[in-house]
Enzyme design. Structure first.
Site, PDB file in Angstrom:
ATOM      1  N   HIS A 145       0.841  -1.202   0.000  1.00  0.00           N
ATOM      2  CA  HIS A 145       0.000   0.000   0.000  1.00  0.00           C
ATOM      3  C   HIS A 145       0.874   1.249   0.000  1.00  0.00           C
ATOM      4  O   HIS A 145       0.630   2.198  -0.766  1.00  0.00           O
ATOM      5  CB  HIS A 145      -0.906  -0.034   1.236  1.00  0.00           C
ATOM      6  CG  HIS A 145      -1.687   1.213   1.477  1.00  0.00           C
ATOM      7  ND1 HIS A 145      -3.012   1.351   1.104  1.00  0.00           N
ATOM      8  CD2 HIS A 145      -1.349   2.399   2.065  1.00  0.00           C
ATOM      9  CE1 HIS A 145      -3.444   2.553   1.450  1.00  0.00           C
ATOM     10  NE2 HIS A 145      -2.452   3.207   2.033  1.00  0.00           N
ATOM     11  N   GLU A 146       1.892   1.271   0.847  1.00  0.00           N
ATOM     12  CA  GLU A 146       2.773   2.443   0.905  1.00  0.00           C
ATOM     13  C   GLU A 146       3.592   2.584  -0.371  1.00  0.00           C
ATOM     14  O   GLU A 146       3.805   3.702  -0.858  1.00  0.00           O
ATOM     15  CB  GLU A 146       3.689   2.344   2.129  1.00  0.00           C
ATOM     16  CG  GLU A 146       2.970   2.226   3.456  1.00  0.00           C
ATOM     17  CD  GLU A 146       1.940   3.314   3.676  1.00  0.00           C
ATOM     18  OE1 GLU A 146       2.114   4.438   3.151  1.00  0.00           O
ATOM     19  OE2 GLU A 146       0.934   3.045   4.363  1.00  0.00           O
ATOM     20  N   HIS A 149       1.558   4.295  -2.920  1.00  0.00           N
ATOM     21  CA  HIS A 149       1.576   5.750  -2.763  1.00  0.00           C
ATOM     22  C   HIS A 149       2.777   6.344  -3.495  1.00  0.00           C
ATOM     23  O   HIS A 149       2.677   7.376  -4.166  1.00  0.00           O
ATOM     24  CB  HIS A 149       1.649   6.132  -1.284  1.00  0.00           C
ATOM     25  CG  HIS A 149       0.337   6.099  -0.577  1.00  0.00           C
ATOM     26  ND1 HIS A 149      -0.800   6.705  -1.082  1.00  0.00           N
ATOM     27  CD2 HIS A 149      -0.035   5.553   0.612  1.00  0.00           C
ATOM     28  CE1 HIS A 149      -1.803   6.526  -0.238  1.00  0.00           C
ATOM     29  NE2 HIS A 149      -1.374   5.830   0.792  1.00  0.00           N
ATOM     30  N   GLU A 223      -6.316   6.951  -1.004  1.00  0.00           N
ATOM     31  CA  GLU A 223      -6.195   5.719  -0.216  1.00  0.00           C
ATOM     32  C   GLU A 223      -6.840   4.544  -0.931  1.00  0.00           C
ATOM     33  O   GLU A 223      -6.321   3.425  -0.892  1.00  0.00           O
ATOM     34  CB  GLU A 223      -6.816   5.915   1.163  1.00  0.00           C
ATOM     35  CG  GLU A 223      -6.056   6.873   2.068  1.00  0.00           C
ATOM     36  CD  GLU A 223      -4.611   6.474   2.244  1.00  0.00           C
ATOM     37  OE1 GLU A 223      -4.333   5.273   2.456  1.00  0.00           O
ATOM     38  OE2 GLU A 223      -3.748   7.375   2.156  1.00  0.00           O
TER      39      GLU A 223
END
Length: 299
Positions: A145-146, A149, A223
């Site tokens: 997930h990071e 980003h 997100e």
């Protein structure tokens, strides 16, 4: 990142030119006094707003290290540190990204974040709480997930968006203060206006709060994109499991929590702050992942 930055700067320039034309039109038809310095104020506000946000972005990784007490880890660390570094390395290769710096900060909270001005200067950090408590497959999804980003350029986009909001806050608060009537004294000679900053400060606070609704909305949108990216790099089930695990430990908070890092963290806020939340509710993220997986969008 260079193309994203160029497009954002072109957008900012287009906004400045559009507002400038509107101001000139309002002045020409007599709705605005011709002696107000609104055009220089507009240009100056956008220069300072965007430039200030851009400078903050350049130091974002170093600031996070100092504020959170992050310790960088490498391949030669202990078992947990080695696993963390190795997992991020594999995810970076899958995503076609340079290897970021990897760090750990001491906190019981279950959290992770990514920051930095570019993929080549990115930092991915996790708390000791999530490193020690979350199952490896789920933590890998959080790390994915990071990394999503980073791949999406979210740090750059969020910073430049905040710069635009700051510019509007600076410009509108001062423009309104200049346009407010000054009043007259009883002797007819007029009275000195109140100090301009006494008018500007309350307006900046009010407009800043309104502007934060915009940045919070965009942050929540990004997100969902990062969740989808994590599901592609790992699996939808792993990301759903990670979000479910986060929901079970939502009350674990870092006693040194910094409001300036709130948008970097994965946990959701109390319900009464949802409009100002940088992250969507966990159940909404889980529903979105399951729906996308059911429609074959995450394959």
């Amino acid at each position: 990142m260079a193309l994203r930055t160029l497009l954002f700067l072109i957008t900012n320039l287009a906004v400045v030119l559009t507002i400038s034309l509107i101001l000139n039109l309002l002045t020409a038809i007599g709705l605005l006094p011709p002696d107000l310095p609104l055009l220089p104020l507009l240009v100056g506000s956008f220069v300072w707003g965007v430039l200030g946000a851009w400078i903050a972005l350049q130091f974002s990784a170093e600031s996070a290290k100092r504020m959170m007490g992050i310790q960088l880890v490498g391949q030669g660390g202990g078992s947990a540190e080695g696993w963390l570094h190795g997992t991020v390395s594999v995810l970076a290769q899958k995503a076609g990204l340079p290897m970021p710096e990897v760090g750990i900060y001491g906190s019981p909270e279950w959290n992770a974040f990514a920051t930095g001005p570019s993929p080549k200067r990115a930092l991915v950090a996790v708390s000791t709480g999530i490193l020690q408590g979350m199952p490896p497959a789920e933590l890998e999804a959080v790390l994915a997930h990071e990394m999503s980003h980073v791949a999406n350029g979210d740090m750059v986009t969020m910073t430049l968006l905040q710069g635009v909001i700051n510019a509007f806050v600076m410009f509108l608060s001062r423009a309104v203060a200049f346009l407010l009537p000054r009043g007259d004294r009883e002797d007819g000679r007029g009275m000195a206006p109140p100090p301009t900053m006494l008018l500007i400060w309350p307006l900046e606070i009010l407009l800043g709060v309104l502007g934060s609704l915009i940045t919070a909305w965009f942050s929540r949108h990004r997100e969902f994109r990062a969740d989808a990216g994590a599901a592609r790099l790992t699996s939808p089930g792993a990301m759903v499991g990670a979000l479910q695990s986060l929901g079970q430990v939502v009350n674990l908070q870092d006693p040194r929590d910094e409001p300036t890092l709130a948008s970097l963290k994965i946990n959701e806020p109390p319900s009464f702050l949802r409009l100002f939340a940088s992250h969507p509710p966990l159940d909404a993220r889980i529903r979105a992942l399951r729906q996308a997986a059911g429609q074959g969008e995450l394959s």
